[in-house]
Design an enzyme around this catalytic site. Structure first.
Site, short mmCIF file in Angstrom:
data_model
loop_
_atom_site.label_atom_id
_atom_site.label_comp_id
_atom_site.label_asym_id
_atom_site.label_seq_id
_atom_site.Cartn_x
_atom_site.Cartn_y
_atom_site.Cartn_z
CG ASP A 11 -24.23 5.99 2.44
OD1 ASP A 11 -23.74 7.10 2.76
OD2 ASP A 11 -23.58 4.92 2.50
CE1 TYR A 229 -21.00 -2.72 -3.24
CE2 TYR A 229 -19.25 -1.11 -3.02
CZ TYR A 229 -20.22 -1.91 -2.45
OH TYR A 229 -20.40 -1.88 -1.10
CE LYS A 232 -25.34 -6.57 -0.64
NZ LYS A 232 -25.53 -7.10 -1.98
#
Ligand code: F6R
Ligand code: MG
Ligand code: MG
Length: 368
Positions: A11, A229, A232
């Protein structure tokens, strides 16, 4: 001939939030991979996306973990970030590129990798799957169904080549070690591990009678690499099919049930994994629901004939409808578990701040 298939994804930014990759990302990737094909570094390629993840499928003869192939992918992600994501101020530009520089292997730097090397058979159907808004453990259920459940895969009972079963390599993402387990004789042990999808993840599957590789999946966990974080690890999977391996239809059968996976909004919710066509490979409702695309190819001397867009089919309409119903049902739980993941699985949380704020207001009560 020996061929390696590498599916490497990242991503590196997307349009209108975490919805979908920019077409210019794919354009740039195709141009670069075409150049690599012309120099002979790779045999063939196919560029696609699912949601905000750019997917580079490559065939070559450099083997698994090849620094040259990994660098090729890394350089494309970096260039696409610079020339597309940053120019258009795309959302999350360069999100999965966790390292400043390439150091020989793309594993551990952010992008996800699934790779397998094998001797190309007389006819070699290869299926690739890519999912968005979920995690590598999402494949555990599918791989178990495909390679260990005779209620899914008739060939496990009927086909002599499959009747002995398969060997699963399970990686413990927290400890960084792996164990090989045999099906059918060790399925209870296997299930005891892979039911914990956030920790134990199937990386490879081999046919037991001859060690022929049958499946390879990506197993990165970005938050464990970055220590914070970072989204995902939207996973990828390669499966070989037919002639002593599960038939294409047996592999796809596992996707007819939209089982619940972790991910979806903010990487912190449970939702159904919905199989979609490339046309619908974007994430919308509540940043999802988690989606998977499936592409089928025939390899011929390392070249990729195809793809067939496997879920672009009314046979999966019913699955999609069930997925939408499950999405509705789960959404109605709002911030309650089990729609919202447990605190240890949430990608981020305000709980420590809330607890700190309320610290003085908690009073002792008897709970026993
Ligand atoms: C899930 C995902 C998205 C984002 C969400 C919030 O993996 O990428 O659901 O978590 O859109 O994103 P930020 O915090 O960047 O606004
Ligand atoms: Mg994103
Ligand atoms: Mg994604």
């Amino acid at each position: 001939m020996k061929v390696t298939i590498s599916l490497i994804k990242a991503d590196i930014g997307s349009i209108a939030g975490h919805v979908v990759v920019h077409p210019k990302h794919e354009e740039l990737a195709r141009k670069k991979l075409q150049e690599a094909k012309e120099t002979g570094l790779i045999l063939d390629y196919y560029v696609f996306h699912v949601g905000d993840d750019l997917q580079l499928l490559m065939t070559h003869q450099k083997g698994e973990d090849s620094p040259e192939i990994h660098k090729l992918a890394w350089d494309i992600f970096v260039e696409a970030t610079e020339k597309v994501s940053k120019v258009y101020k795309l959302y999350g530009a360069g999100q999965d590129l966790l390292s400043e520089s390439f150091s020989g292997n793309i594993r551990g730097l952010g992008p996800g990798v699934a790779e397998m090397e094998f001797e190309e058979r007389r006819s070699e159907p290869v299926l690739v799957f890519a999912a968005d808004k979920t995690e590598p453990g999402a494949w555990n259920f599918k791989l178990y169904k495909i390679f260990a459940d005779p209620f899914n895969t008739a060939g496990l009972v009927i086909d002599p080549a499959m009747h002995e079963g398969f060997v699963f390599e399970v990686v413990d993402l927290l400890e960084g070690h792996a164990v090989k387990l045999k099906a059918p004789e060790e399925v209870y042990d296997l299930l005891a591990l892979i039911g914990t999808t956030g920790r134990y993840v199937i990386r490879k599957v081999w046919r037991k009678i001859d060690n022929e590789v049958a499946a390879a999946a990506s197993v990165t966990r970005l938050s464990l690499i970055a220590g914070r974080y970072v989204g995902k690890d939207d996973p990828v999977l390669i499966v070989r099919a037919q002639h002593g391996l599960p038939a294409t239809g047996e592999v796809l059968e596992a996707f007819a049930f939209p089982h619940l996976v972790s991910g979806w909004m903010r990487g912190s919710h449970t939702g159904p994994l919905m199989p979609v066509s490339l046309r619908d490979a974007k994430c919308t409702r509540f940043d999802g629901p988690p989606r998977v695309v499936g592409l089928g190819f025939q390899l011929h001397n390392g070249l990729l004939e195809g793809p067939v867009d496997l879920f672009d089919d009314p046979a999966f309409d019913h699955t999609r409808r069930i997925a939408e119903e499950i999405a509705d049902y789960m959404r109605r739980h709002g911030p309650f578990m089990p729609h919202r993941l447990g605190p240890e699985e949430m990608e981020y949380t305000t709980l420590p701040q809330v607890l700190a704020k309320l610290k003085e207001r908690f009073v002792k009560v008897a709970v026993k």
